[in-house]
Design a protein around this motif. Structure first.
Motif, mmCIF file in Angstrom:
data_model
loop_
_atom_site.group_PDB
_atom_site.id
_atom_site.type_symbol
_atom_site.label_atom_id
_atom_site.label_comp_id
_atom_site.label_asym_id
_atom_site.label_seq_id
_atom_site.Cartn_x
_atom_site.Cartn_y
_atom_site.Cartn_z
ATOM 1 N N SER A 1 0.835 -1.211 0.000
ATOM 2 C CA SER A 1 0.000 0.000 0.000
ATOM 3 C C SER A 1 0.867 1.259 0.000
ATOM 4 O O SER A 1 0.561 2.226 -0.705
ATOM 5 N N ILE A 2 1.984 1.235 0.737
ATOM 6 C CA ILE A 2 2.887 2.402 0.722
ATOM 7 C C ILE A 2 3.460 2.585 -0.692
ATOM 8 O O ILE A 2 3.546 3.703 -1.202
ATOM 9 N N GLY A 3 3.820 1.465 -1.344
ATOM 10 C CA GLY A 3 4.326 1.533 -2.720
ATOM 11 C C GLY A 3 3.300 2.133 -3.670
ATOM 12 O O GLY A 3 3.635 2.963 -4.527
ATOM 13 N N LEU A 4 2.023 1.737 -3.487
ATOM 14 C CA LEU A 4 0.957 2.289 -4.342
ATOM 15 C C LEU A 4 0.721 3.770 -4.060
ATOM 16 O O LEU A 4 0.515 4.557 -4.979
ATOM 17 N N TRP A 5 0.770 4.176 -2.764
ATOM 18 C CA TRP A 5 0.631 5.613 -2.441
ATOM 19 C C TRP A 5 1.780 6.394 -3.051
ATOM 20 O O TRP A 5 1.594 7.537 -3.497
ATOM 21 N N LEU A 6 2.973 5.789 -3.086
ATOM 22 C CA LEU A 6 4.130 6.458 -3.689
ATOM 23 C C LEU A 6 3.875 6.681 -5.191
ATOM 24 O O LEU A 6 4.085 7.786 -5.710
ATOM 25 N N ILE A 7 3.395 5.625 -5.867
ATOM 26 C CA ILE A 7 3.097 5.738 -7.311
ATOM 27 C C ILE A 7 1.993 6.783 -7.546
ATOM 28 O O ILE A 7 2.083 7.611 -8.455
ATOM 29 N N TYR A 8 0.977 6.750 -6.661
ATOM 30 C CA TYR A 8 -0.125 7.718 -6.731
ATOM 31 C C TYR A 8 0.417 9.145 -6.583
ATOM 32 O O TYR A 8 0.049 10.047 -7.347
ATOM 33 N N GLY A 9 1.327 9.344 -5.628
ATOM 34 C CA GLY A 9 1.955 10.649 -5.417
ATOM 35 C C GLY A 9 2.761 11.101 -6.630
ATOM 36 O O GLY A 9 2.721 12.270 -7.027
ATOM 37 N N LEU A 10 3.489 10.147 -7.260
ATOM 38 C CA LEU A 10 4.256 10.459 -8.465
ATOM 39 C C LEU A 10 3.319 10.905 -9.593
ATOM 40 O O LEU A 10 3.601 11.862 -10.317
ATOM 41 N N MET A 11 2.188 10.181 -9.736
ATOM 42 C CA MET A 11 1.214 10.506 -10.789
ATOM 43 C C MET A 11 0.631 11.906 -10.609
ATOM 44 O O MET A 11 0.340 12.593 -11.585
ATOM 45 N N LEU A 12 0.414 12.291 -9.335
ATOM 46 C CA LEU A 12 -0.197 13.599 -9.046
ATOM 47 C C LEU A 12 0.867 14.685 -8.839
ATOM 48 O O LEU A 12 0.531 15.830 -8.534
ATOM 49 N N ASP A 13 2.160 14.328 -9.027
ATOM 50 C CA ASP A 13 3.258 15.269 -8.730
ATOM 51 C C ASP A 13 3.154 15.832 -7.315
ATOM 52 O O ASP A 13 3.430 17.011 -7.078
ATOM 53 N N ALA A 14 2.736 14.982 -6.375
ATOM 54 C CA ALA A 14 2.599 15.408 -4.978
ATOM 55 C C ALA A 14 3.874 15.012 -4.239
ATOM 56 O O ALA A 14 3.962 13.920 -3.668
ATOM 57 N N TRP A 15 4.879 15.881 -4.268
ATOM 58 C CA TRP A 15 6.208 15.524 -3.780
ATOM 59 C C TRP A 15 6.283 15.225 -2.295
ATOM 60 O O TRP A 15 6.999 14.296 -1.888
ATOM 61 N N PRO A 16 5.568 15.974 -1.434
ATOM 62 C CA PRO A 16 5.622 15.592 -0.004
ATOM 63 C C PRO A 16 5.158 14.152 0.200
ATOM 64 O O PRO A 16 5.731 13.401 1.001
ATOM 65 N N MET A 17 4.132 13.740 -0.564
ATOM 66 C CA MET A 17 3.593 12.382 -0.490
ATOM 67 C C MET A 17 4.623 11.366 -0.993
ATOM 68 O O MET A 17 4.771 10.274 -0.415
ATOM 69 N N VAL A 18 5.330 11.722 -2.056
ATOM 70 C CA VAL A 18 6.345 10.825 -2.622
ATOM 71 C C VAL A 18 7.474 10.614 -1.608
ATOM 72 O O VAL A 18 7.867 9.480 -1.333
ATOM 73 N N ILE A 19 7.964 11.707 -1.038
ATOM 74 C CA ILE A 19 9.095 11.622 -0.102
ATOM 75 C C ILE A 19 8.701 10.853 1.161
ATOM 76 O O ILE A 19 9.412 9.946 1.596
ATOM 77 N N ALA A 20 7.531 11.192 1.736
ATOM 78 C CA ALA A 20 7.060 10.526 2.955
ATOM 79 C C ALA A 20 6.921 9.017 2.714
ATOM 80 O O ALA A 20 7.360 8.198 3.525
ATOM 81 N N ASN A 21 6.329 8.650 1.569
ATOM 82 C CA ASN A 21 6.105 7.232 1.304
ATOM 83 C C ASN A 21 7.396 6.504 0.951
ATOM 84 O O ASN A 21 7.536 5.320 1.258
ATOM 85 N N ALA A 22 8.353 7.209 0.330
ATOM 86 C CA ALA A 22 9.646 6.579 0.024
ATOM 87 C C ALA A 22 10.382 6.230 1.318
ATOM 88 O O ALA A 22 10.943 5.138 1.452
ATOM 89 N N ILE A 23 10.342 7.147 2.297
ATOM 90 C CA ILE A 23 10.998 6.898 3.590
ATOM 91 C C ILE A 23 10.312 5.725 4.313
ATOM 92 O O ILE A 23 10.967 4.816 4.821
ATOM 93 N N ALA A 24 8.975 5.752 4.326
ATOM 94 C CA ALA A 24 8.214 4.678 4.981
ATOM 95 C C ALA A 24 8.490 3.332 4.312
ATOM 96 O O ALA A 24 8.608 2.299 4.982
ATOM 97 N N LEU A 25 8.618 3.350 2.983
ATOM 98 C CA LEU A 25 8.855 2.112 2.230
ATOM 99 C C LEU A 25 10.176 1.467 2.642
ATOM 100 O O LEU A 25 10.251 0.239 2.803
ATOM 101 N N VAL A 26 11.198 2.285 2.843
ATOM 102 C CA VAL A 26 12.505 1.773 3.260
ATOM 103 C C VAL A 26 12.387 1.117 4.644
ATOM 104 O O VAL A 26 12.893 0.017 4.874
#
Lengths: 82, 82
Positions: free
Chosen positions: A44-69
């Motif tokens: 789900s974190i991976g999907l939120w990351l992809i969703y953030g990338l699609m919407l160019d929502a960078w705070p969402m991308v960064i937060a989810n990338a950290i959580a994914l690790v």
């Protein structure tokens, strides 16, 4: 106000994985952790990351990338320590 | 496509807590679970629920309400079984 609540939720959903990650690697005990739960959290974190990338929502991308690790690291500990 | 990814992420982030909930109550073993992580997960789900209420986003409200019950149940198990 919505932005404040959303931001607080975003920050907490990112940092929340740190204590579990530290505990798993410190104690090397992961028997009580559910692998399916952690795999689905990872997905789900991976999907939120992809969703953030699609919407160019960078705070969402960064937060989810950290959580994914961190969740990836919990899963690695689970697979290693059983 | 964004909606599909977002919906899939929403469904998985809701049902992902079920295996951990069942495991905690079946085995009555929760020593390896991090209480701070689960409390923060609970707080973030609660905030997402409030955020959903503010935006009248009902799928978000329902998904987070279900997740909140499951994570609450994991925390109850952790407090009970240690």
């Amino acid at each position: 106000m919505e932005t404040l609540i959303g931001s607080a939720a975003g920050v907490i959903s990112t940092i929340c994985w740190l204590p579990q990650t530290l505990r798993a690697w410190r104690t090397r005990q992961t028997a009580d952790l559910s692998l399916p739960t952690n795999l689905m959290v990872f997905a789900s974190i991976g999907l939120w990351l992809i969703y953030g990338l699609m919407l160019d929502a960078w705070p969402m991308v960064i937060a989810n990338a950290i959580a994914l690790v961190m969740v990836g690291s919990i899963i690695t500990a689970k697979l290693k320590f059983g």
